[in-house]
Design a protein around this motif. Structure first.
Motif, PDB file in Angstrom:
ATOM      1  N   ALA A  52       0.839  -1.202   0.000  1.00 39.16           N
ATOM      2  CA  ALA A  52       0.000   0.000   0.000  1.00 39.16           C
ATOM      3  C   ALA A  52       0.876   1.255   0.000  1.00 39.16           C
ATOM      4  O   ALA A  52       2.042   1.231   0.392  1.00 39.16           O
ATOM      5  N   LEU A  53       0.302   2.337  -0.458  1.00 37.68           N
ATOM      6  CA  LEU A  53       0.955   3.644  -0.394  1.00 37.68           C
ATOM      7  C   LEU A  53       0.359   4.426   0.765  1.00 37.68           C
ATOM      8  O   LEU A  53      -0.857   4.589   0.863  1.00 37.68           O
ATOM      9  N   PHE A  54       1.216   4.904   1.657  1.00 34.57           N
ATOM     10  CA  PHE A  54       0.793   5.671   2.820  1.00 34.57           C
ATOM     11  C   PHE A  54       1.129   7.145   2.594  1.00 34.57           C
ATOM     12  O   PHE A  54       2.268   7.484   2.291  1.00 34.57           O
ATOM     13  N   CYS A  55       0.134   7.985   2.738  1.00 37.38           N
ATOM     14  CA  CYS A  55       0.319   9.433   2.607  1.00 37.38           C
ATOM     15  C   CYS A  55       0.043  10.092   3.955  1.00 37.38           C
ATOM     16  O   CYS A  55      -1.002   9.848   4.556  1.00 37.38           O
ATOM     17  N   VAL A  56       0.960  10.905   4.416  1.00 41.77           N
ATOM     18  CA  VAL A  56       0.816  11.583   5.699  1.00 41.77           C
ATOM     19  C   VAL A  56       0.866  13.085   5.457  1.00 41.77           C
ATOM     20  O   VAL A  56       1.810  13.592   4.854  1.00 41.77           O
ATOM     21  N   SER A  57      -0.158  13.772   5.892  1.00 46.18           N
ATOM     22  CA  SER A  57      -0.210  15.225   5.741  1.00 46.18           C
ATOM     23  C   SER A  57      -0.653  15.826   7.061  1.00 46.18           C
ATOM     24  O   SER A  57      -1.800  15.667   7.476  1.00 46.18           O
ATOM     25  N   VAL A  96       4.419  21.452   5.134  1.00 44.30           N
ATOM     26  CA  VAL A  96       3.411  22.440   5.511  1.00 44.30           C
ATOM     27  C   VAL A  96       3.367  23.534   4.438  1.00 44.30           C
ATOM     28  O   VAL A  96       4.405  23.932   3.915  1.00 44.30           O
ATOM     29  N   PRO A  97       2.191  24.025   4.090  1.00 47.25           N
ATOM     30  CA  PRO A  97       2.075  25.080   3.081  1.00 47.25           C
ATOM     31  C   PRO A  97       2.520  26.434   3.633  1.00 47.25           C
ATOM     32  O   PRO A  97       2.790  26.565   4.830  1.00 47.25           O
ATOM     33  N   PRO A  98       2.575  27.454   2.784  1.00 48.68           N
ATOM     34  CA  PRO A  98       2.910  28.804   3.270  1.00 48.68           C
ATOM     35  C   PRO A  98       1.753  29.362   4.089  1.00 48.68           C
ATOM     36  O   PRO A  98       0.866  30.045   3.581  1.00 48.68           O
ATOM     37  N   ILE A  99       1.752  29.064   5.375  1.00 44.93           N
ATOM     38  CA  ILE A  99       0.596  29.362   6.230  1.00 44.93           C
ATOM     39  C   ILE A  99       0.335  30.863   6.356  1.00 44.93           C
ATOM     40  O   ILE A  99      -0.792  31.263   6.656  1.00 44.93           O
ATOM     41  N   GLY A 100       1.336  31.676   6.115  1.00 44.26           N
ATOM     42  CA  GLY A 100       1.139  33.121   6.177  1.00 44.26           C
ATOM     43  C   GLY A 100       0.271  33.649   5.063  1.00 44.26           C
ATOM     44  O   GLY A 100      -0.130  34.820   5.089  1.00 44.26           O
ATOM     45  N   CYS A 101      -0.028  32.807   4.074  1.00 43.89           N
ATOM     46  CA  CYS A 101      -0.867  33.213   2.943  1.00 43.89           C
ATOM     47  C   CYS A 101      -2.297  32.697   3.043  1.00 43.89           C
ATOM     48  O   CYS A 101      -3.114  32.998   2.163  1.00 43.89           O
ATOM     49  N   LEU A 102      -2.605  31.906   4.068  1.00 39.36           N
ATOM     50  CA  LEU A 102      -3.975  31.429   4.235  1.00 39.36           C
ATOM     51  C   LEU A 102      -4.876  32.616   4.572  1.00 39.36           C
ATOM     52  O   LEU A 102      -4.536  33.435   5.435  1.00 39.36           O
ATOM     53  N   PRO A 103      -6.016  32.752   3.916  1.00 43.03           N
ATOM     54  CA  PRO A 103      -6.890  33.894   4.187  1.00 43.03           C
ATOM     55  C   PRO A 103      -7.217  34.092   5.656  1.00 43.03           C
ATOM     56  O   PRO A 103      -7.235  35.228   6.147  1.00 43.03           O
ATOM     57  N   ILE A 104      -7.451  32.999   6.387  1.00 48.60           N
ATOM     58  CA  ILE A 104      -7.802  33.141   7.798  1.00 48.60           C
ATOM     59  C   ILE A 104      -6.632  33.679   8.616  1.00 48.60           C
ATOM     60  O   ILE A 104      -6.818  34.449   9.561  1.00 48.60           O
ATOM     61  N   VAL A 115       8.106  30.349   9.178  1.00 47.22           N
ATOM     62  CA  VAL A 115       8.010  29.276  10.178  1.00 47.22           C
ATOM     63  C   VAL A 115       7.746  27.950   9.481  1.00 47.22           C
ATOM     64  O   VAL A 115       8.369  26.926   9.784  1.00 47.22           O
ATOM     65  N   ALA A 116       6.818  27.967   8.527  1.00 54.48           N
ATOM     66  CA  ALA A 116       6.506  26.751   7.776  1.00 54.48           C
ATOM     67  C   ALA A 116       7.707  26.305   6.941  1.00 54.48           C
ATOM     68  O   ALA A 116       8.016  25.106   6.875  1.00 54.48           O
ATOM     69  N   LYS A 117       8.373  27.240   6.323  1.00 58.53           N
ATOM     70  CA  LYS A 117       9.518  26.909   5.468  1.00 58.53           C
ATOM     71  C   LYS A 117      10.633  26.270   6.288  1.00 58.53           C
ATOM     72  O   LYS A 117      11.222  25.256   5.890  1.00 58.53           O
ATOM     73  N   ASN A 118      10.931  26.841   7.449  1.00 54.05           N
ATOM     74  CA  ASN A 118      11.989  26.289   8.303  1.00 54.05           C
ATOM     75  C   ASN A 118      11.600  24.915   8.845  1.00 54.05           C
ATOM     76  O   ASN A 118      12.445  24.009   8.947  1.00 54.05           O
ATOM     77  N   TYR A 119      10.343  24.757   9.186  1.00 56.44           N
ATOM     78  CA  TYR A 119       9.852  23.447   9.633  1.00 56.44           C
ATOM     79  C   TYR A 119      10.035  22.413   8.527  1.00 56.44           C
ATOM     80  O   TYR A 119      10.476  21.283   8.781  1.00 56.44           O
ATOM     81  N   ASN A 120       9.699  22.777   7.310  1.00 52.95           N
ATOM     82  CA  ASN A 120       9.823  21.845   6.188  1.00 52.95           C
ATOM     83  C   ASN A 120      11.267  21.410   5.958  1.00 52.95           C
ATOM     84  O   ASN A 120      11.527  20.252   5.608  1.00 52.95           O
ATOM     85  N   ILE A 121      12.197  22.325   6.148  1.00 52.60           N
ATOM     86  CA  ILE A 121      13.619  21.981   6.004  1.00 52.60           C
ATOM     87  C   ILE A 121      14.010  20.933   7.043  1.00 52.60           C
ATOM     88  O   ILE A 121      14.673  19.932   6.734  1.00 52.60           O
ATOM     89  N   LEU A 122      13.587  21.159   8.284  1.00 54.08           N
ATOM     90  CA  LEU A 122      13.878  20.198   9.348  1.00 54.08           C
ATOM     91  C   LEU A 122      13.209  18.858   9.073  1.00 54.08           C
ATOM     92  O   LEU A 122      13.812  17.792   9.276  1.00 54.08           O
ATOM     93  N   LEU A 123      11.970  18.903   8.613  1.00 53.23           N
ATOM     94  CA  LEU A 123      11.228  17.677   8.317  1.00 53.23           C
ATOM     95  C   LEU A 123      11.904  16.897   7.198  1.00 53.23           C
ATOM     96  O   LEU A 123      12.049  15.667   7.280  1.00 53.23           O
ATOM     97  N   ILE A 172       4.867  20.697  -0.619  1.00 52.15           N
ATOM     98  CA  ILE A 172       3.610  21.389  -0.869  1.00 52.15           C
ATOM     99  C   ILE A 172       3.814  22.900  -0.877  1.00 52.15           C
ATOM    100  O   ILE A 172       3.136  23.646  -1.582  1.00 52.15           O
ATOM    101  N   TYR A 173       4.800  23.337  -0.094  1.00 51.55           N
ATOM    102  CA  TYR A 173       5.026  24.770   0.117  1.00 51.55           C
ATOM    103  C   TYR A 173       5.282  25.508  -1.194  1.00 51.55           C
ATOM    104  O   TYR A 173       4.587  26.483  -1.525  1.00 51.55           O
TER     105      TYR A 173
END
Length: 332
Positions: free
Chosen positions: A134-139, A192-200, A222-230, A253-254
């Motif tokens: 199976a293919l496992f996708c984690v988001s 993680v996506p660029p959370i600073g661009c989410l309308p909310i 914050v999201a970009k740095n997290y993605n690098i670590l991930l 995704i970013y």
């Protein structure tokens, strides 16, 4: 920019949750279609198992005791017969498009329960083979930062942002290790996506939320740095487990979403800083409902509600990720 009427809304706080699903996508829509050409494959999968938040949930939240649902219009407005499936979108998600091109701590317990049911139906050997193929996708991660850290004060009192990034990665690593112990061998993990661009996020945290709705770079960093670590952590995991037949890879995704947001007209969008539903500033889940205003053209909007991308955005992300997927899992 948008010109429809603005509805008053209150700020939301969300419960972070994971979903497990066995994808069986049968709805169709003529608006967006991946290429009908199916490449020759070196590897196929017995099923897709997706663990994640509302960006990949196809409707499992319908069966969870929570008020944060979307199994009502205008969600699903671009499906055949306009059926709301429980997807936080006007149509399909990235995982739905992936399903179209391949053969087809509580979260793990749901998974174990799923395995037990499979074993009863097909026997232990076939079940283990099925899981191994199976293919496992984690988001996961978006709600951890937007809601659990920035919106609610509890985590901020305990962690610096750097320590919290490590905390989230540590939990995610334990989760992936748990999947591995349960037989998962093909795992893709979305950043993680660029959370600073989410309308909310713009609405709740920008000092110019009504006059100049631009992305908030600090949040996206914050999201970009997290993605690098991930990405580094997943690389280490793959290095240590590759000899046992594992494929653990990072899906970016970013950058695809960031490119769409910052050059939205190139992708055929007209509105990027607000969602299609309601005012587009805060509405999501029950605040985006049958009485809400809905934009006349969902394909003109990067976001369907104040958090979740539109089907057209998901399709563009999928199209960007397709070559990466093919190279990892042997499509030629």
């Amino acid at each position: 920019m948008r010109s429809h009427q603005t509805h008053s809304s209150s700020a939301l706080s969300f419960i972070f949750f994971f979903f497990l699903l066995f994808i069986s996508f049968s709805l169709s829509t003529s608006k967006l279609e991946p290429s009908k050409h199916k490449p020759t494959r070196k590897q196929s999968f017995s099923s897709i198992l997706v663990f994640g938040d509302s960006t990949v949930d196809p409707g499992n939240n319908n069966f969870i005791n929570t008020i944060f649902k979307c199994n009502f219009p205008p969600y699903g407005i671009d499906f055949k017969n306009k059926i709301p499936t429980g997807r936080f979108c006007n149509g399909r998600l990235v995982t739905d498009f992936i399903e179209r091109v391949i053969d087809i701590p509580s979260q793990l317990e749901y998974f174990r329960e799923y395995k037990r049911k499979l074993e009863k139906k097909m026997g232990k050997d076939k079940m283990e083979k099925h899981i191994g193929e199976a293919l496992f996708c984690v988001s996961a991660g978006t709600n951890d930062f937007v809601i659990n850290y920035f919106l609610l004060p509890i985590r901020r009192k305990t962690f610096t942002i750097e320590a919290y990034q490590q905390f989230v990665i540590s939990n995610l690593k334990q989760f992936i290790q748990g999947l591995w112990k349960e037989g998962a061998r093909n795992i893709i993990v979305a950043g993680v996506p660029p959370i600073g661009c989410l309308p909310i996020v713009i609405t709740l945290f920008s000092s110019e939320a009504l006059t100049n709705r631009r992305c908030i770079d600090w949040f996206s960093d914050v999201a970009k740095n997290y993605n690098i670590l991930l990405q580094k952590e997943l690389g280490f995991m793959q290095m240590n487990l590759a000899h046992l037949g594992s494929k653990i890879f990072y899906f970016d995704i970013y950058n695809p979403l960031s490119e769409i947001i910052h050059d939205y007209q190139k992708f055929g969008f007209e509105e990027v800083s607000s969602g299609c539903c309601g005012s587009g500033y805060l509405e999501t889940s029950f605040l985006c409902n049958p009485k809400s205003y809905v934009c006349p053209n969902t394909s003109a909007y990067v976001f369907f509600d104040s958090i979740h991308p539109s089907e057209k955005t998901y399709f563009n992300i999928f199209r960007t990720l397709r070559p990466v997927y093919d190279s990892i899992f042997g499509c030629i």
